[in-house]
Design an enzyme around this catalytic site. Structure first.
Site, PDB file in Angstrom:
ATOM      1  N   ASN A  86       0.884  -1.284   0.057  1.00 15.88           N
ATOM      2  CA  ASN A  86      -0.030  -0.091   0.093  1.00 15.88           C
ATOM      3  C   ASN A  86       0.781   1.142  -0.025  1.00 15.88           C
ATOM      4  OD1 ASN A  86       0.813  -0.481   2.489  1.00 15.88           O
ATOM      5  ND2 ASN A  86      -1.055   0.322   3.402  1.00 15.88           N
ATOM      6  N   LYS A 139      12.814  -7.484   0.372  1.00 18.46           N
ATOM      7  CA  LYS A 139      11.528  -8.208  -0.228  1.00 18.46           C
ATOM      8  C   LYS A 139      10.392  -7.406  -0.167  1.00 18.46           C
ATOM      9  CE  LYS A 139       8.009 -11.088   0.635  1.00 18.46           C
ATOM     10  NZ  LYS A 139       7.239 -10.587  -0.914  1.00 18.46           N
ATOM     11  N   GLY A 167       2.739  -5.457   7.706  1.00 17.76           N
ATOM     12  CA  GLY A 167       1.819  -6.307   7.117  1.00 17.76           C
ATOM     13  C   GLY A 167       0.549  -6.794   7.826  1.00 17.76           C
ATOM     14  N   SER A 168       0.224  -7.930   7.898  1.00 25.85           N
ATOM     15  CA  SER A 168      -1.027  -8.427   8.630  1.00 25.85           C
ATOM     16  C   SER A 168      -0.679  -8.869  10.033  1.00 25.85           C
ATOM     17  CB  SER A 168      -1.671  -9.269   8.118  1.00 25.85           C
ATOM     18  OG  SER A 168      -1.166 -10.749   8.160  1.00 25.85           O
ATOM     19  N   GLY A 204       2.296 -11.326  10.948  1.00 25.67           N
ATOM     20  CA  GLY A 204       3.418 -10.948  12.100  1.00 25.67           C
ATOM     21  C   GLY A 204       3.293 -11.814  13.239  1.00 25.67           C
ATOM     22  N   GLU A 261       4.801  -4.098  12.387  1.00 25.82           N
ATOM     23  CA  GLU A 261       3.713  -2.867  12.215  1.00 25.82           C
ATOM     24  C   GLU A 261       2.596  -3.642  11.535  1.00 25.82           C
ATOM     25  OE1 GLU A 261       2.864  -0.075  13.408  1.00 25.82           O
ATOM     26  OE2 GLU A 261       5.023   0.123  13.578  1.00 25.82           O
ATOM     27  N   CYS A 267      -3.212   0.842   6.880  1.00 28.10           N
ATOM     28  CA  CYS A 267      -3.099   0.277   8.243  1.00 28.10           C
ATOM     29  C   CYS A 267      -3.832   1.506   9.177  1.00 28.10           C
ATOM     30  CB  CYS A 267      -2.115  -0.322   8.989  1.00 28.10           C
ATOM     31  SG  CYS A 267      -0.732   0.575   8.686  1.00 28.10           S
ATOM     32  N   GLU A 304     -10.373  -5.774  10.846  1.00 23.84           N
ATOM     33  CA  GLU A 304      -9.646  -4.905   9.827  1.00 23.84           C
ATOM     34  C   GLU A 304     -10.345  -5.629   8.587  1.00 23.84           C
ATOM     35  OE1 GLU A 304      -5.447  -5.116   9.098  1.00 23.84           O
ATOM     36  OE2 GLU A 304      -5.512  -2.724   8.967  1.00 23.84           O
ATOM     37  N   GLU A 360       8.724   3.163  13.864  1.00 29.06           N
ATOM     38  CA  GLU A 360       9.443   3.626  12.910  1.00 29.06           C
ATOM     39  C   GLU A 360       9.276   5.077  12.813  1.00 29.06           C
ATOM     40  OE1 GLU A 360       9.232   0.337   9.771  1.00 29.06           O
ATOM     41  OE2 GLU A 360       7.101   0.769  10.074  1.00 29.06           O
TER      42      GLU A 360
HETATM   43  C1  UN1 Z   1       0.121   2.338   6.311  1.00 24.86           C
HETATM   44  O1  UN1 Z   1      -0.935   2.598   6.243  1.00 24.86           O
HETATM   45  O2  UN1 Z   1       0.806   1.213   6.447  1.00 24.86           O
HETATM   46  O3  UN1 Z   1       0.005   8.092   7.860  1.00 24.86           O
HETATM   47  C2  UN1 Z   1       1.002   3.596   6.667  1.00 24.86           C
HETATM   48  C3  UN1 Z   1      -0.263   7.517   6.865  1.00 24.86           C
HETATM   49  C4  UN1 Z   1       0.753   7.089   5.929  1.00 24.86           C
HETATM   50  C5  UN1 Z   1       1.530   5.984   6.311  1.00 24.86           C
HETATM   51  C6  UN1 Z   1       0.375   4.745   6.226  1.00 24.86           C
HETATM   52  N1  UN1 Z   1       1.703   8.289   5.849  1.00 24.86           N
HETATM   53  O4  UN1 Z   1      -1.513   7.382   6.598  1.00 24.86           O
END
Ligand code: UN1
Length: 497
Positions: free
Chosen positions: A152, A175, A228-229, A233, A250, A284, A385, A464
């Protein structure tokens, strides 16, 4: 004829050892083949690790400011190639050009931040409890970092991980998601052109089940960073726990926007449209729950539906498009399934609620932006989600109740409150369980120089972005220098006269 793209291993662009490739197609038009990309496996990863270890031996000795200079150059190259990369990204993953440009910009911001960190990378110097003794801590590189990233944010998320990893002196095996290998390739091109020693970066394309697992389980890769999911994770966590690897996760979110009775409704409306349907809801940080105070619930819902029905679906490269396709068929089907689940739970689909087909949308993975009203706490559509353009709307009476609903999910990434009341704003900042809280702004829009991450099942405690990610990618060594010329025993000889 579509091109066969390559891995970057051992300082060269090479074909996968088994000679197998998969097709990468445009999600807005699946007749458009972006290219064929390597289906790599454990043997490719093994070659990559051997080369990366050589790269690491050299790169770890390169002074951090010089490592930062390479990343500054990467930022310059991304700036120069911004439009070209944004277009390639929209073509392979669908979100609209304004967003893919923003995605590249996030990479540029991350590069310049990393470049400047090369001249900080602070340790601490503190007084010793003993005389004639110096006490301090310094940062050290760790080794080969395995970086596994989602579709994404095909540029931003890899740069959040790769740039700090490199700045700290590690080598990287990258990757990218199998849905966005082209953007990953363009990023590696920029790193090489900027002067990164070639063995320091390795690119291994392919599916998570094959190449991702090989990276995570490789004994010579001591640190893994994954976005990822939550399900994946958890599997990574088991392997990394067993192998004593450092792991940054994350993962999912079920982010809510709370709109109080006193809020500026026009502002909240713009916010929820962007938060819920930006990136076609595939973030996310997406706003997937809207909690409306009962005083404004009916009015706001009408305003919302009116605007959502006007959103134009289409190819993200066209200026007339507001919302692009979903990434692939499984994602589309998953979204459709969730809307059926919501219907079955007794919620009302007040707009959208079906796939979009026909005309210019006939060859793409399109789902209509969807609003589900009458949602109650505890329903699956409220708890799980979706990762699609589906917004669940709930009604509440008091701020306390809204915060309780907000917190009563297994995730805790982002959150948002719209109000003019400063007391309510600070109450929310204090009581909402999430890694990020926005006041009078939607749940999306994190900036590269601040920490990013979530609580509960969204993450595993790491962040991060900003300064904190540098802790993950470096090891701390504590150094004592005793220049007294005699044995001084800590805790014992401390307060001698
Ligand atoms: C994500 O959805 O994995 O704050 C990151 C935000 C973006 C980053 C999203 N700058 O929505």
């Amino acid at each position: 004829m579509a091109k066969n793209f390559k891995n970057f291993i051992g300082g060269a662009w090479v074909a996968p050892i088994a000679g197998e490739y998969y097709e990468n197609r445009n999600p807005a038009d699946w007749t458009d083949l972006v290219g064929r990309f390597p289906s790599s496996g454990p043997k490719d990863v093994d070659r990559a690790v051997r080369s990366a270890l050589q790269g690491f031996a050299r790169w770890r000795k390169t002074p951090a400011p010089a490592r930062g200079d390479v990343l500054r150059h990467v930022g310059d190259l991304l700036t120069r190639r911004k439009e070209e990369i944004a277009r390639a990204m929209t073509r392979e993953m669908g979100k609209v050009l304004a967003e893919t440009r923003g995605d590249v910009q996030e990479g540029i911001d991350t590069a310049y931040y990393a470049a400047s960190e090369g001249r900080r990378l602070f340790g601490h110097t503190v007084p010793s409890e003993l005389r004639d003794k110096f006490a301090m801590s310094v940062r050290r590189p760790i080794g080969v970092a395995g970086i596994i990233t989602p579709f994404n944010f095909p540029m931003a998320i890899p740069t959040w991980k790769i740039f700090p990893a490199l700045l700290c002196g590690n080598a990287v095996i990258f990757k990218p998601s199998a849905d966005v290998p082209h953007t990953g390739t363009l990023l590696v091109e920029c790193l090489l052109e900027a002067g990164l020693p070639p063995e320091v970066i390795q690119l291994t394309h392919g599916r998570g089940g094959a190449v991702g697992n090989a990276i995570v389980g490789h004994p010579k890769i001591p640190l893994i960073s994954f976005t990822g999911s939550t399900e994946t994770g958890a599997k990574l966590g088991e392997v990394c726990g067993r192998m004593h690897k450092r792991l940054s996760l994350e993962m999912g979110g079920k982010n809510a926007m709370i709109v109080m009775g006193d809020a500026n409704l026009e502002l909240a409306l713009d916010g929820v449209l962007w938060g819920a349907f930006g990136t076609t809801g595939q973030r996310c940080t997406a706003t997937s729950r809207l909690l409306l105070h009962r005083k404004i619930h009916d009015r706001f819902l009408r305003m919302l539906v009116d605007r959502v029905e006007k959103l134009r679906l289409g190819d993200g490269l066209l200026p007339t498009t507001d919302v692009g396709p979903m990434i692939n068929k499984p994602a589309l089907d998953n979204t459709a399934d969730y809307v059926e689940i919501a219907r079955g739970e007794g919620a009302q689909i007040v707009c959208g609620g079906r796939k979009a087909t026909g005309g210019k949308l006939a060859n793409g993975w399109f789902y209509r932006p969807t609003v589900v009203a009458g949602v109650k706490p505890g329903m699956r559509i409220e708890q799980e989600e979706v990762f699609g353009p589906v917004l669940a709307v709930l009604k509440f009476g008091t701020l306390e109740q809204a915060i309780r609903i907000n917190n009563d999910v297994k995730y805790g990434l982002s959150s948002s409150l719209y109000t003019k009341d400063v007391h309510a704003a600070f109450r929310a900042v204090e009581d909402i369980d999430a890694g990020i809280t926005y006041i009078n702004a939607p749940t999306i829009g994190a900036e590269a120089h601040l920490p990013f991450g979530g609580v509960k099942e969204t993450g595993n405690g790491h962040r991060e972005g900003g300064w904190q990610v540098y802790d993950f990618f470096s090891e701390t060594k504590t150094v004592y220098v005793d220049y007294s010329g005699r044995l001084q025993r800590a805790q014992i000889d401390t307060y001698e006269a």
